[in-house]
Design an enzyme around this catalytic site. Structure first.
Site, PDB file in Angstrom:
ATOM      1  N   LYS A  62       0.875  -1.165   0.000  1.00 52.65           N
ATOM      2  CA  LYS A  62       0.000   0.000   0.000  1.00 52.65           C
ATOM      3  C   LYS A  62       0.914   1.217   0.000  1.00 52.65           C
ATOM      4  O   LYS A  62       1.612   1.493   0.985  1.00 52.65           O
ATOM      5  CB  LYS A  62      -0.911   0.017   1.221  1.00 52.65           C
ATOM      6  CG  LYS A  62      -1.861   1.222   1.182  1.00 52.65           C
ATOM      7  CD  LYS A  62      -2.597   1.441   2.480  1.00 52.65           C
ATOM      8  CE  LYS A  62      -3.376   2.747   2.385  1.00 52.65           C
ATOM      9  NZ  LYS A  62      -3.906   3.179   3.707  1.00 52.65           N
ATOM     10  N   THR A  72      -9.390   3.485  11.850  1.00 54.55           N
ATOM     11  CA  THR A  72      -9.714   4.281  13.039  1.00 54.55           C
ATOM     12  C   THR A  72     -11.076   3.933  13.635  1.00 54.55           C
ATOM     13  O   THR A  72     -11.213   3.838  14.863  1.00 54.55           O
ATOM     14  CB  THR A  72      -9.667   5.784  12.700  1.00 54.55           C
ATOM     15  OG1 THR A  72      -8.351   6.113  12.249  1.00 54.55           O
ATOM     16  CG2 THR A  72     -10.002   6.636  13.917  1.00 54.55           C
TER      17      THR A  72
END
Length: 257
Positions: free
Chosen positions: A98, A208
């Site tokens: 990524k 998150t």
């Protein structure tokens, strides 16, 4: 009906990727991962020693169950990102990465120029590159043209939980893309994930929202269901929006009229 997510020729049953940062404990992280049904887990290379299977975080990730996706988060330029990706491959990780470059420490917005530079190098070196970008349709198309495996536009800045604030641009990216579109960053509720999949995004990445939840496992399950619902709605076909009301039942012959 089988409906796998296909990235670089590899099939995944889940369309939900999970990040591993910010959790209160490794046990909470594992709860979220397991409940979410994810098969792709991102790990920031600056936080772990990928060459050490006993690393505190990595030892909690079953590599037979999950694809470990090294993440260059924290890299400030292309050179640093490329170096991190090479280190991960040398340490035995699959050549998937990524790609994340954000020199701005406040908003953590990705640098489009350095991201493109790094992507060019890594693709040529045989990496499967999943680049995190602003919701920029032109950049997304350029990255696809040089061979990235996906594009990953942000819904909102990292960790804000604001949802898809870049909806119009993401819609253009989805319309034009010939590689999977993964909405990454800013998704704070299962409804945000469902919205992304309803739009036609191929997957989402969430961190998150799980990590700050008092119950990461239950939140993982909620996002799993949101992703499934959104994908099913997209495949079924959503009804067109209208400016005027339209009765769902005809009024002709109502009570004998």
């Amino acid at each position: 009906m089988r409906d796998p997510l296909v990235i670089a020729g590899r099939e995944f049953n889940s369309r939900l990727m999970v990040g591993t940062g910010k959790f209160s404990s490794n046990e909470a992280m594992v709860q979220a991962m397991e409940a979410s049904g994810t098969e792709i887990v991102t790990v920031a290379l600056r936080r772990v020693d990928v060459a050490d299977e006993a690393d505190s975080l990595l030892s909690h990730i079953d590599r037979d169950k999950y694809l470990l996706l090294p993440n260059t988060s924290g890299a400030r330029d292309a050179e640093e990102a490329v170096r991190l990706a090479r280190l991960a491959r040398a340490a035995g990780c699959e050549p998937w990465v990524k790609l994340e470059i954000h020199p701005d420490p406040f908003y953590l917005l990705p640098d489009p120029i350095e991201t493109f530079k790094a992507a060019e190098i890594l693709v040529k070196e045989g990496f499967t590159v999943l680049p995190y970008i602003n919701a920029d349709p032109v950049l997304a198309k350029r990255l696809e043209e040089i061979g990235t495996a996906t594009v990953m536009p942000l819904g909102a800045p990292i960790g804000t939980n604001k949802g898809i604030k870049t909806r119009d641009n993401i819609a253009i990216i989805i319309e034009q893309a010939n590689v999977p579109v993964v909405v990454d960053a800013g998704l704070g509720a299962p409804s945000h994930a469902a919205e992304a999949l309803e739009m036609g995004a191929d997957a989402v990445l969430v961190n998150t929202a799980f990590a700050v939840s008092p119950n990461p496992g239950l939140m993982g399950e909620a996002f799993k269901n949101g992703v499934i619902a959104g994908r099913q709605a997209y495949l079924a076909g959503l009804g067109a929006q209208r400016d005027q009301a339209e009765a769902s039942s005809p009024l002709t012959g109502f009570l004998g009229s």
